[in-house]
Design a protein around this motif. Structure first.
Motif, PDB file in Angstrom:
ATOM      1  N   ASP A  70       0.405   8.837   0.172  1.00 59.89           N
ATOM      2  CA  ASP A  70      -0.883   9.529   0.039  1.00 59.89           C
ATOM      3  C   ASP A  70      -1.837   8.133  -1.545  1.00 59.89           C
ATOM      4  OD1 ASP A  70      -0.655  10.476   2.905  1.00 59.89           O
ATOM      5  OD2 ASP A  70      -1.514  12.442   1.967  1.00 59.89           O
ATOM      6  N   SER A  71      -1.570   8.724  -2.348  1.00 61.56           N
ATOM      7  CA  SER A  71      -1.839   7.976  -3.200  1.00 61.56           C
ATOM      8  C   SER A  71      -2.197   6.233  -3.572  1.00 61.56           C
ATOM      9  CB  SER A  71      -0.600   8.257  -4.705  1.00 61.56           C
ATOM     10  OG  SER A  71      -1.674   7.489  -5.487  1.00 61.56           O
ATOM     11  N   ASN A  72      -3.065   6.098  -3.639  1.00 55.04           N
ATOM     12  CA  ASN A  72      -3.883   5.359  -4.127  1.00 55.04           C
ATOM     13  C   ASN A  72      -3.636   4.444  -5.088  1.00 55.04           C
ATOM     14  OD1 ASN A  72      -5.846   6.900  -5.384  1.00 55.04           O
ATOM     15  ND2 ASN A  72      -7.659   6.064  -4.135  1.00 55.04           N
ATOM     16  N   ILE A  73      -3.270   5.064  -6.358  1.00 55.48           N
ATOM     17  CA  ILE A  73      -2.524   4.782  -6.889  1.00 55.48           C
ATOM     18  C   ILE A  73      -1.043   4.155  -7.212  1.00 55.48           C
ATOM     19  CG2 ILE A  73      -2.342   5.078 -10.162  1.00 55.48           C
ATOM     20  CD1 ILE A  73      -4.416   6.668  -9.816  1.00 55.48           C
ATOM     21  N   PRO A  74      -0.372   3.315  -7.492  1.00 56.80           N
ATOM     22  CA  PRO A  74       1.403   2.571  -6.831  1.00 56.80           C
ATOM     23  C   PRO A  74       1.578   3.273  -8.076  1.00 56.80           C
ATOM     24  CG  PRO A  74      -0.498   0.577  -6.454  1.00 56.80           C
ATOM     25  CD  PRO A  74      -1.158   1.938  -6.983  1.00 56.80           C
ATOM     26  N   ALA A  75       1.571   3.676  -9.380  1.00 57.90           N
ATOM     27  CA  ALA A  75       2.221   3.866  -9.829  1.00 57.90           C
ATOM     28  C   ALA A  75       2.526   5.168 -10.029  1.00 57.90           C
ATOM     29  CB  ALA A  75       1.574   3.447 -11.569  1.00 57.90           C
ATOM     30  N   THR A  76       1.503   5.521  -9.654  1.00 56.71           N
ATOM     31  CA  THR A  76       1.815   7.739  -9.130  1.00 56.71           C
ATOM     32  C   THR A  76       1.274   7.868  -7.097  1.00 56.71           C
ATOM     33  OG1 THR A  76      -0.623   7.618  -9.678  1.00 56.71           O
ATOM     34  CG2 THR A  76       1.138   7.654 -11.740  1.00 56.71           C
ATOM     35  N   PRO A  77       2.971   7.737  -7.138  1.00 58.75           N
ATOM     36  CA  PRO A  77       2.835   7.699  -5.408  1.00 58.75           C
ATOM     37  C   PRO A  77       2.662   9.279  -5.875  1.00 58.75           C
ATOM     38  CG  PRO A  77       5.311   7.290  -6.949  1.00 58.75           C
ATOM     39  CD  PRO A  77       4.196   7.124  -7.316  1.00 58.75           C
ATOM     40  N   ASP A  78       2.085   9.928  -4.135  1.00 60.86           N
ATOM     41  CA  ASP A  78       2.023  10.994  -3.466  1.00 60.86           C
ATOM     42  C   ASP A  78       2.903  11.370  -2.421  1.00 60.86           C
ATOM     43  OD1 ASP A  78       1.504  13.440  -4.206  1.00 60.86           O
ATOM     44  OD2 ASP A  78      -0.428  13.648  -3.218  1.00 60.86           O
ATOM     45  N   TRP A  79       3.909  11.829  -2.598  1.00 60.74           N
ATOM     46  CA  TRP A  79       4.605  11.488  -1.106  1.00 60.74           C
ATOM     47  C   TRP A  79       4.707  13.045   0.083  1.00 60.74           C
ATOM     48  CZ3 TRP A  79       6.573   6.910   1.306  1.00 60.74           C
ATOM     49  CH2 TRP A  79       7.148   6.843   0.241  1.00 60.74           C
ATOM     50  N   GLU A  80       4.300  12.376   1.178  1.00 56.73           N
ATOM     51  CA  GLU A  80       3.696  14.409   2.256  1.00 56.73           C
ATOM     52  C   GLU A  80       4.094  13.881   3.141  1.00 56.73           C
ATOM     53  OE1 GLU A  80       1.081  15.930   1.133  1.00 56.73           O
ATOM     54  OE2 GLU A  80      -0.445  15.512  -0.329  1.00 56.73           O
ATOM     55  N   SER A  81       4.480  14.853   3.344  1.00 51.82           N
ATOM     56  CA  SER A  81       5.271  15.450   4.835  1.00 51.82           C
ATOM     57  C   SER A  81       4.469  14.867   6.342  1.00 51.82           C
ATOM     58  CB  SER A  81       5.391  16.411   5.166  1.00 51.82           C
ATOM     59  OG  SER A  81       5.967  16.656   6.110  1.00 51.82           O
ATOM     60  N   LEU A  82       4.744  14.342   7.136  1.00 53.62           N
ATOM     61  CA  LEU A  82       4.318  14.577   8.439  1.00 53.62           C
ATOM     62  C   LEU A  82       4.898  14.922  10.044  1.00 53.62           C
ATOM     63  CD1 LEU A  82       3.605  10.594   8.986  1.00 53.62           C
ATOM     64  CD2 LEU A  82       2.613  12.706   7.988  1.00 53.62           C
TER      65      LEU A  82
END
Length: 627
Positions: free
Chosen positions: A203-215
């Protein structure tokens, strides 16, 4: 003369040299043509035979082109008609040079025939492409797999009825190791959520700090915490050896929650065995929060029970003390037990108490005790015995499943007895009638034998038949099937059952056959019942005079209303029709455009309509609703 000489020269060249030169005297191949002028002043070139595609199609039937003509070149001036693009001319679809390939028995375009940008093709075998860290890009179009017509709204359209789309699969550690993942990147994490696996999106728009969310079923990340504080565990309730656990919880705080999900878990005790700590799955707080474990089982002995737990990536152990069960009574007087309220009715929610006297209490404390019987839960809160005589007061909640006699086992320490109770047979049920709305319906047809289960179709619960607007019984489940002597065909006038409106019905007491406090339902009430219930059927719905085993069933939660398929009595002579295959239930609503007809509920083995209409002289079943 010039043309004759040229022909003679060509023939001479063939016979002498085996090669022909046009505009040159030293041909280098079988036929060597040199331009006469190279300044553009004359038209130069070679013109192959010019034919239409349809001409080549006509040649198929004549067998004109075969192995002997392999390599023949022609120029097609017009493509073959669509219907003629078959066989040898299947590819003759544009004006172009074509050569005949006898191996495939087809005319093929020269220069473009193998170009998949301009013609469809078929791979003859599997192809493998090694990218070697290079990119493959398609621009300005749509890609379809399994379809010739990709949807106009999709850049990639995958179509299949027996295969799915498989995203890259990897471990959570591998997912987290992806360098600068793009926002919207999707992978399948095979070991996320305790190895259950889940489709994950960044979900993150900052590639260096990803935010993996569940689907998965909840769109939340994998749960993580920084610390699990077992040393600060708080236990509510007490445990005593040999006594089944009831109402004991352990709360353990945590810090650093990420708002993600954690699964349900069960942890068994060591030391004192026989216990389990049960945690329901849920969502972590963003920051600090608590886990609440519900203890279950029966402790094997007095002492200390230890639970080693692992939640959201952190582990620790907590302990719970188990006391010696010291409570004791001389006797329990089940014969003088008292329920309050005194009546428990099958299928109706009950909240009350059961008070039971005892003698010879030893003044010792005891833990909460609880058990379930016939859908009712009996809970004795933890307390301390009286020294001498006293009472146990159980909290009773739930809904009795079966009516009739019920034996309730009471046990305390080594003393036990049974409380004998009678569960009243329900005669009404509160069914759903809209969002947040309910309505009370009679559980039995008017005239049915209420000593039988209302949800098991049989003759005794079919009840009576009534003509619309009248309170006289015109037949019952035992009446002979044939015409009824003296059958009344008189039509009751409007307002015979309802003198109010559809929205505010008023019972016409002299004519309404329902008992006090009940009335014939309106058509709108039948519609509300059917629209807010699940509909099912029991029985075969095969009609016959002795067919009593079919019914329509409305359910809403744990509430149920069953309507036997009792058929009906004909308006002309009262003869029986469709027993066992159809149900017909009157409403109090008249049909506005016809004063001889009224609305009713009709059903059979496949169709249910809650707003039908028919002649008022018919004899239908009546199911009453509370006023």
């Amino acid at each position: 003369m010039k043309k004759t000489n040229l022909l003679v020269s060509m023939l001479l060249g063939v016979s002498i040299f085996g090669q022909v030169g046009i505009n040159n005297f030293s041909p280098k191949v079988t036929l060597d043509i040199t331009a006469k002028n190279s300044d553009g002043s004359t038209s130069e070139g070679f013109i192959a035979p010019r034919l239409t595609g349809n001409t080549l199609f006509a040649a198929i039937a004549l067998g004109t082109y075969g192995s002997a003509q392999n390599g023949t070149i022609v120029f097609v001036t017009e493509s073959a008609d669509i219907g003629n693009q078959v066989g040898q001319t299947v590819r003759v679809d544009i004006p172009a040079y074509y050569y005949f390939d006898s191996t495939s028995n087809q005319w093929r375009k020269m220069g473009t025939d193998s170009d998949f940008y301009n013609a469809d093709g078929t791979l003859s075998s599997t192809r493998h492409v090694t990218m070697s860290n290079h990119n493959l890009t398609f621009m300005g179009g749509r890609i379809g797999m399994g379809t010739f017509t990709p949807d106009p709204s999709a850049i990639l359209d995958l179509t299949s009825t027996n295969n799915g789309f498989l995203t890259p699969r990897m471990l959570e550690a591998e997912m987290n190791a992806i360098t600068n993942p793009a926002q919207g990147l999707v992978v399948f994490c095979t070991d996320c959520f305790s190895n259950l696996g889940c489709l994950m999106i960044n979900d993150s728009n900052i590639p260096a700090t990803p935010d993996w969310e569940s689907l998965c079923t909840s769109n939340i990340p994998i749960g993580h915490i920084n610390n699990l504080a077992c040393g600060s565990a708080i236990t509510s309730g007490t445990l005593q050896s040999g006594v089944a656990v009831s109402g004991v919880n352990v709360t353990i705080p945590y810090t650093g929650g990420n708002g993600g999900a954690h699964p349900s878990a069960v942890f068994n005790s060591t030391g004192v065995t026989g216990l389990s700590a049960n945690l329901e799955g849920g969502t972590l707080m963003d920051g600090n929060g608590d886990f609440t474990f519900t203890l279950g089982g029966t402790p094997s002995a007095a002492g200390t029970a230890t639970f080693s737990i692992t939640i959201a990536g952190q582990s620790c152990s907590f302990t719970v003390d188990v006391d010696v069960f010291t409570g004791n009574v001389a006797s329990i007087d089940c014969a003088n037990a008292v329920f309050l309220p005194t009546t428990i009715t099958q299928g109706e929610e009950y909240t009350g108490t059961l008070t039971i006297p005892y003698t010879g209490g030893n003044g010792e404390p005891y833990p909460q005790l609880s058990f379930t019987q016939n859908g009712l839960t009996f809970t004795l809160p933890e307390g301390t015995l009286a020294t001498g005589n006293g009472t146990f007061v159980y909290d009773v909640t739930g809904s009795a499943i079966a009516s009739g006699a019920m034996a309730i086992p009471i046990s305390f320490g080594g003393t036990s007895c049974n409380v004998n109770a009678t569960i009243a047979t329900a005669t009404t049920v509160k069914m759903c009638s809209g969002v947040g709305q309910t309505q009370v319906w009679a559980l039995y047809n008017l005239g049915a034998d209420e000593s039988f289960d209302p949800h098991i179709p049989r003759q005794e619960i079919h009840g009576n038949y009534y003509q619309w607007g009248k309170n006289a019984v015109v037949a019952n489940a035992s009446t002979a099937a044939g015409a009824i002597s003296g059958w009344d065909t008189t039509i009751a006038p409007n307002g015979s059952w309802n003198t109010g409106t559809e929205e505010a019905p008023v019972k016409n007491i002299p004519n309404d056959p329902c008992p006090a406090g009940f009335r014939v339902p309106t058509s709108s009430e039948w519609v509300a019942l059917s629209n807010n219930s699940n509909v099912s059927r029991i029985g075969l719905f095969v009609g016959g005079v002795s067919s009593f085993d079919s019914a329509l069933v409305f359910t809403c939660g744990n509430k149920k209303l069953s309507l036997p398929a009792a058929g009906y009595r004909a308006s002309t002579n009262g003869s029986l029709n469709n027993r066992g295959s159809q149900g017909a239930y009157w409403s109090s609503t008249e049909r506005s455009i016809n004063a001889t007809q009224s609305m009713y509920l009709r059903f059979d083995g496949s169709i249910m309509n809650s707003a039908m209409y028919n002649n008022r002289a018919n004899g239908y079943s009546v199911r009453c609703v509370a006023e």
